[in-house]
Write a protein that holds these residues in place. Structure first.
Motif, PDB file in Angstrom:
ATOM      1  N   THR A   1       2.640  16.764   2.218  1.00 51.86           N
ATOM      2  CA  THR A   1       2.741  18.295   2.836  1.00 51.86           C
ATOM      3  C   THR A   1       3.360  19.102   1.942  1.00 51.86           C
ATOM      4  OG1 THR A   1       2.530  17.348   4.882  1.00 51.86           O
ATOM      5  CG2 THR A   1       3.180  19.424   4.910  1.00 51.86           C
ATOM      6  N   ALA A   2       4.714  18.536   1.337  1.00 48.69           N
ATOM      7  CA  ALA A   2       5.361  19.606   0.692  1.00 48.69           C
ATOM      8  C   ALA A   2       4.749  19.435  -0.703  1.00 48.69           C
ATOM      9  CB  ALA A   2       6.726  18.681   0.573  1.00 48.69           C
ATOM     10  N   LEU A   3       3.994  18.460  -1.348  1.00 45.72           N
ATOM     11  CA  LEU A   3       3.446  18.688  -2.425  1.00 45.72           C
ATOM     12  C   LEU A   3       2.324  19.747  -2.273  1.00 45.72           C
ATOM     13  CD1 LEU A   3       2.944  17.440  -5.303  1.00 45.72           C
ATOM     14  CD2 LEU A   3       1.250  15.736  -4.366  1.00 45.72           C
ATOM     15  N   ARG A   4       1.580  19.732  -1.611  1.00 39.76           N
ATOM     16  CA  ARG A   4       0.525  20.751  -1.354  1.00 39.76           C
ATOM     17  C   ARG A   4       1.017  22.151  -1.138  1.00 39.76           C
ATOM     18  NH1 ARG A   4      -4.310  22.521  -2.636  1.00 39.76           N
ATOM     19  NH2 ARG A   4      -5.341  23.734  -0.837  1.00 39.76           N
ATOM     20  N   GLU A   5       2.291  22.232  -0.533  1.00 36.91           N
ATOM     21  CA  GLU A   5       2.927  23.706  -0.237  1.00 36.91           C
ATOM     22  C   GLU A   5       3.237  24.008  -1.529  1.00 36.91           C
ATOM     23  OE1 GLU A   5       5.560  22.955   2.539  1.00 36.91           O
ATOM     24  OE2 GLU A   5       4.360  23.297   4.368  1.00 36.91           O
ATOM     25  N   THR A   6       3.782  23.117  -2.274  1.00 34.48           N
ATOM     26  CA  THR A   6       4.382  23.378  -3.733  1.00 34.48           C
ATOM     27  C   THR A   6       3.368  23.695  -4.781  1.00 34.48           C
ATOM     28  OG1 THR A   6       6.350  21.788  -3.445  1.00 34.48           O
ATOM     29  CG2 THR A   6       5.581  22.772  -5.774  1.00 34.48           C
ATOM     30  N   GLN A   7       2.263  23.239  -4.442  1.00 36.82           N
ATOM     31  CA  GLN A   7       0.956  23.597  -5.277  1.00 36.82           C
ATOM     32  C   GLN A   7       0.558  25.047  -4.997  1.00 36.82           C
ATOM     33  OE1 GLN A   7      -2.564  21.561  -4.478  1.00 36.82           O
ATOM     34  NE2 GLN A   7      -3.893  22.774  -5.857  1.00 36.82           N
ATOM     35  N   LEU A   8       0.571  25.264  -3.591  1.00 34.07           N
ATOM     36  CA  LEU A   8       0.226  26.730  -3.312  1.00 34.07           C
ATOM     37  C   LEU A   8       1.028  27.740  -3.681  1.00 34.07           C
ATOM     38  CD1 LEU A   8      -1.334  25.933   0.301  1.00 34.07           C
ATOM     39  CD2 LEU A   8      -2.759  26.278  -1.739  1.00 34.07           C
TER      40      LEU A   8
ATOM     41  N   ALA B   1       0.873  -1.370  -0.079  1.00 36.18           N
ATOM     42  CA  ALA B   1       0.105  -0.007  -0.081  1.00 36.18           C
ATOM     43  C   ALA B   1       0.871   1.298  -0.021  1.00 36.18           C
ATOM     44  CB  ALA B   1      -0.802   0.104   1.135  1.00 36.18           C
ATOM     45  N   ALA B   2       1.781   1.210   0.741  1.00 34.63           N
ATOM     46  CA  ALA B   2       2.676   2.393   0.682  1.00 34.63           C
ATOM     47  C   ALA B   2       3.488   2.466  -0.443  1.00 34.63           C
ATOM     48  CB  ALA B   2       4.000   2.248   2.079  1.00 34.63           C
ATOM     49  N   ALA B   3       3.864   1.547  -1.109  1.00 33.99           N
ATOM     50  CA  ALA B   3       4.395   1.687  -2.561  1.00 33.99           C
ATOM     51  C   ALA B   3       3.626   2.200  -3.661  1.00 33.99           C
ATOM     52  CB  ALA B   3       4.979   0.048  -3.179  1.00 33.99           C
ATOM     53  N   THR B   4       2.207   1.596  -3.498  1.00 32.15           N
ATOM     54  CA  THR B   4       1.354   2.330  -4.432  1.00 32.15           C
ATOM     55  C   THR B   4       1.023   3.699  -4.072  1.00 32.15           C
ATOM     56  OG1 THR B   4       0.219   0.173  -4.322  1.00 32.15           O
ATOM     57  CG2 THR B   4      -1.074   2.095  -5.304  1.00 32.15           C
ATOM     58  N   LEU B   5       0.819   4.185  -2.963  1.00 34.22           N
ATOM     59  CA  LEU B   5       0.870   5.609  -2.553  1.00 34.22           C
ATOM     60  C   LEU B   5       2.027   6.510  -3.206  1.00 34.22           C
ATOM     61  CD1 LEU B   5      -0.726   5.898   0.954  1.00 34.22           C
ATOM     62  CD2 LEU B   5      -1.963   6.676  -1.056  1.00 34.22           C
ATOM     63  N   ASP B   6       2.884   5.821  -3.005  1.00 36.44           N
ATOM     64  CA  ASP B   6       4.246   6.660  -3.630  1.00 36.44           C
ATOM     65  C   ASP B   6       4.289   6.718  -4.937  1.00 36.44           C
ATOM     66  OD1 ASP B   6       6.620   7.997  -3.436  1.00 36.44           O
ATOM     67  OD2 ASP B   6       7.874   6.149  -2.609  1.00 36.44           O
ATOM     68  N   GLU B   7       3.838   5.720  -5.596  1.00 37.48           N
ATOM     69  CA  GLU B   7       3.841   6.060  -7.112  1.00 37.48           C
ATOM     70  C   GLU B   7       2.587   6.984  -7.422  1.00 37.48           C
ATOM     71  OE1 GLU B   7       2.888   1.950  -8.832  1.00 37.48           O
ATOM     72  OE2 GLU B   7       4.868   1.197  -7.955  1.00 37.48           O
ATOM     73  N   LEU B   8       1.517   7.003  -6.786  1.00 37.79           N
ATOM     74  CA  LEU B   8       0.353   7.968  -7.036  1.00 37.79           C
ATOM     75  C   LEU B   8       0.937   9.374  -6.697  1.00 37.79           C
ATOM     76  CD1 LEU B   8      -2.625   5.924  -5.615  1.00 37.79           C
ATOM     77  CD2 LEU B   8      -2.064   6.293  -8.232  1.00 37.79           C
TER      78      LEU B   8
ATOM     79  N   ARG C   1      -8.832  21.415 -10.135  1.00 32.24           N
ATOM     80  CA  ARG C   1     -10.045  20.668  -9.413  1.00 32.24           C
ATOM     81  C   ARG C   1      -9.503  19.127  -9.089  1.00 32.24           C
ATOM     82  NH1 ARG C   1     -14.816  22.739  -8.333  1.00 32.24           N
ATOM     83  NH2 ARG C   1     -15.351  24.609  -9.326  1.00 32.24           N
ATOM     84  N   ARG C   2      -8.784  18.688 -10.096  1.00 30.73           N
ATOM     85  CA  ARG C   2      -8.562  17.235 -10.291  1.00 30.73           C
ATOM     86  C   ARG C   2      -7.252  17.151  -9.037  1.00 30.73           C
ATOM     87  NH1 ARG C   2      -4.390  14.675 -14.332  1.00 30.73           N
ATOM     88  NH2 ARG C   2      -3.934  12.727 -13.403  1.00 30.73           N
ATOM     89  N   LEU C   3      -6.439  17.997  -9.297  1.00 30.02           N
ATOM     90  CA  LEU C   3      -5.200  18.014  -8.339  1.00 30.02           C
ATOM     91  C   LEU C   3      -5.496  17.851  -6.988  1.00 30.02           C
ATOM     92  CD1 LEU C   3      -2.086  18.070  -8.308  1.00 30.02           C
ATOM     93  CD2 LEU C   3      -2.426  20.604  -8.403  1.00 30.02           C
ATOM     94  N   GLN C   4      -6.495  18.777  -6.709  1.00 31.61           N
ATOM     95  CA  GLN C   4      -6.944  19.122  -5.138  1.00 31.61           C
ATOM     96  C   GLN C   4      -7.649  17.827  -4.706  1.00 31.61           C
ATOM     97  OE1 GLN C   4      -9.279  22.616  -5.242  1.00 31.61           O
ATOM     98  NE2 GLN C   4      -7.650  23.858  -5.046  1.00 31.61           N
ATOM     99  N   ARG C   5      -8.655  17.315  -5.704  1.00 27.85           N
ATOM    100  CA  ARG C   5      -9.651  16.020  -5.283  1.00 27.85           C
ATOM    101  C   ARG C   5      -8.525  14.810  -5.131  1.00 27.85           C
ATOM    102  NH1 ARG C   5     -12.593  16.646  -9.134  1.00 27.85           N
ATOM    103  NH2 ARG C   5     -11.399  15.140 -10.620  1.00 27.85           N
TER     104      ARG C   5
ATOM    105  N   GLU D   1       2.797  14.646  -8.613  1.00 28.76           N
ATOM    106  CA  GLU D   1       3.953  15.599  -8.714  1.00 28.76           C
ATOM    107  C   GLU D   1       4.049  16.079 -10.246  1.00 28.76           C
ATOM    108  OE1 GLU D   1       7.512  14.156  -7.307  1.00 28.76           O
ATOM    109  OE2 GLU D   1       7.251  15.196  -5.408  1.00 28.76           O
ATOM    110  N   GLY D   2       3.914  15.144 -11.320  1.00 29.64           N
ATOM    111  CA  GLY D   2       3.588  15.734 -12.602  1.00 29.64           C
ATOM    112  C   GLY D   2       2.613  16.457 -13.012  1.00 29.64           C
ATOM    113  N   VAL D   3       1.451  16.402 -12.552  1.00 27.62           N
ATOM    114  CA  VAL D   3       0.320  17.401 -12.677  1.00 27.62           C
ATOM    115  C   VAL D   3       0.464  18.719 -12.101  1.00 27.62           C
ATOM    116  CG1 VAL D   3      -2.165  17.508 -12.145  1.00 27.62           C
ATOM    117  CG2 VAL D   3      -1.124  15.342 -12.638  1.00 27.62           C
TER     118      VAL D   3
END
Length: 323
Positions: free
Chosen positions: A246-253, A156-163, A179-183, A168-170
Motif C-alpha cells: 500500500t505504501a509503495l502504491r501511494e509513493t508511486q502516485l 512465499a512471504a520471503a519471496t514476496l518481500d524480495e520482489l 506500465r511495468r510498475l503497475q502490472r 521499490e527500486g523501480v
C-alpha cells in the motif's frame, strides 16, 4: 490413486497397503497409518477411494463431503472420533505468481488421511522419514505435514518481500517504466491477497488442535509450538507486506503527482515568458500609432523590450525554481 503407509513404533513397515482390512491392522499396538488420496483423477475413482477410507476408519459424512467437494476455506472441524482440517500449501514463482494446493486432512487416533489434487507428497514423506520424532502417534505424521505447509507460507512471504523491495527500486528510477510498475504491483498485490487468505486462518487451526486430547503430548508440544510460532511469523509478515505494498502504491502516485506538478510549473513559466512578447506585439498590432511607427528604431526598440522582459522573467523564474 491412494497410497497407504503403515508405521509401527515410528518406523515404516509397509507401503501400498489396500484399504480393505486396514482397521484390523491398526488394532495392533504401536501401529498407525497414513492414507494419501490423490483427488485429481477425472473419472472420480478417487471419490470411491475416499468413501472406502471413510467407511474403514469411521470418518464423518460431513467431513467426507467437504473433502470431496474441495475449495473449502482453511479451517479445523472437531468431530467426536476425529478432526478434519482444510489447509493450503503454496508455492511462489519467480515472477510473483502464487500457486495454492488444497489439502484435506483427517486426523484419527490411529490414522492420518490426506486428500489433495495432484499435490506432491514426496517431500512430506521424506520429512517424516528424517524426523527426529518417533513413536506410534499420528501427531508425528501431522507435525511433518503442517511443518511443511507452514514453511511454504514463510518461503512465499520471503519471496514476496524480495520482489516488493526490487519494485521499490523501480519506483525511484529517474524514468521508470510505469506500465511495468503497475502490472507488477497488481500481480504482487493479488498474490499477497491470496497468501493472506490461507495464512491468517492457520492461527485458529493450530489453536483448535491444542484442544484435541491425546493428539499433542508433552514430547510433541515444543514441535507444535514451533509451528505456531512460524504461523504467527507468517501472519505478521503478510500483514506488514500488505502495508508495504500500500505504501509503495501511494509513493508511486505521490512521485507521479510531483512530476506532473513540476511539468505544469515549467509549462506555466514558459507560457508566462511567451505572454510578454505576445502582449507587446498584440498591443502594437492595433490600428493606432505607437512610438517609432514607420521607423527602424521603433522596431528595434519593441524587439529589445521583448527580449529584455523575457530574459528578466526567465531569470526570476529560474531563481524561484519555477523552471
Amino acid at each position: 490413486m491412494s497410497t497407504t503407509r503403515v508405521y509401527r513404533d515410528g518406523a515404516l513397515v509397509d507401503e501400498d497397503v489396500p484399504l480393505a482390512g486396514l482397521r484390523e491392522r491398526l488394532a495392533a499396538e504401536g501401529t498407525v497409518a497414513w492414507v494419501d488420496i490423490d483427488h485429481s483423477d477425472a473419472d472420480h475413482s478417487d471419490d470411491a477411494e475416499l468413501m472406502r477410507a471413510g467407511a474403514e476408519l469411521g470418518l464423518h459424512e460431513l467431513a467426507l463431503e467437504d473433502a470431496a467437494q474441495r475449495h473449502q476455506r482453511p479451517k479445523v472441524d472437531l468431530y467426536r472420533t476425529h478432526q478434519f482440517l482444510a489447509v493450503y500449501a503454496v508455492s511462489m514463482a519467480d515472477d510473483g505468481t502464487l500457486t495454492t494446493a488444497e489439502l484435506s486432512v483427517f486426523v484419527t487416533p490411529k490414522a492420518l488421511v490426506t486428500v489433495h489434487d495432484g499435490f506432491d507428497m514426496t517431500p512430506v514423506a521424506r520429512r517424516c522419514a528424517d524426523s527426529v520424532l518417533t513413536g506410534d502417534r499420528v501427531g508425528v505424521l501431522l507435525h511433518a505435514l503442517l511443518d511443511f505447509v507452514v514453511d511454504g507460507h514463510l518461503q512465499a512471504a520471503a519471496t514476496l518481500d524480495e520482489l516488493i523491495e526490487d519494485l521499490e527500486g523501480v519506483v525511484f528510477e529517474d524514468d521508470p517504466d510505469v506500465r511495468r510498475l503497475q502490472r507488477e504491483a497488481v500481480r504482487l498485490r493479488r498474490s499477497l491477497s491470496h497468501l493472506r487468505r490461507v495464512v491468517i486462518p492457520m492461527r485458529d487451526i493450530m489453536t483448535g488442535l491444542t484442544r484435541v486430547p491425546d493428539l499433542v503430548d508433552e514430547e510433541l508440544e515444543p514441535y507444535f509450538g514451533d509451528i505456531r510460532d512460524h504461523v504467527a511469523h507468517a501472519t505478521e509478515w503478510t500483514e506488514s507486506l500488505r502495508d508495504h505494498v500500500t505504501a509503495l502504491r501511494e509513493t508511486q502516485l505521490t512521485i507521479q503527482g510531483n512530476r506532473l506538478n513540476l511539468i505544469m510549473k515549467k509549462v506555466t513559466g514558459w507560457a508566462a515568458i511567451i505572454a510578454v512578447p505576445t502582449a507587446i506585439t498584440g498591443f502594437y498590432g492595433q490600428n493606432v500609432p505607437y512610438p517609432g511607427t514607420g521607423e527602424t528604431w521603433g522596431f528595434w526598440m519593441s524587439s529589445g523590450v521583448m527580449v529584455v522582459l523575457g530574459a528578466a522573467l526567465y531569470l526570476m523564474f529560474k531563481r524561484k525554481d519555477w523552471l
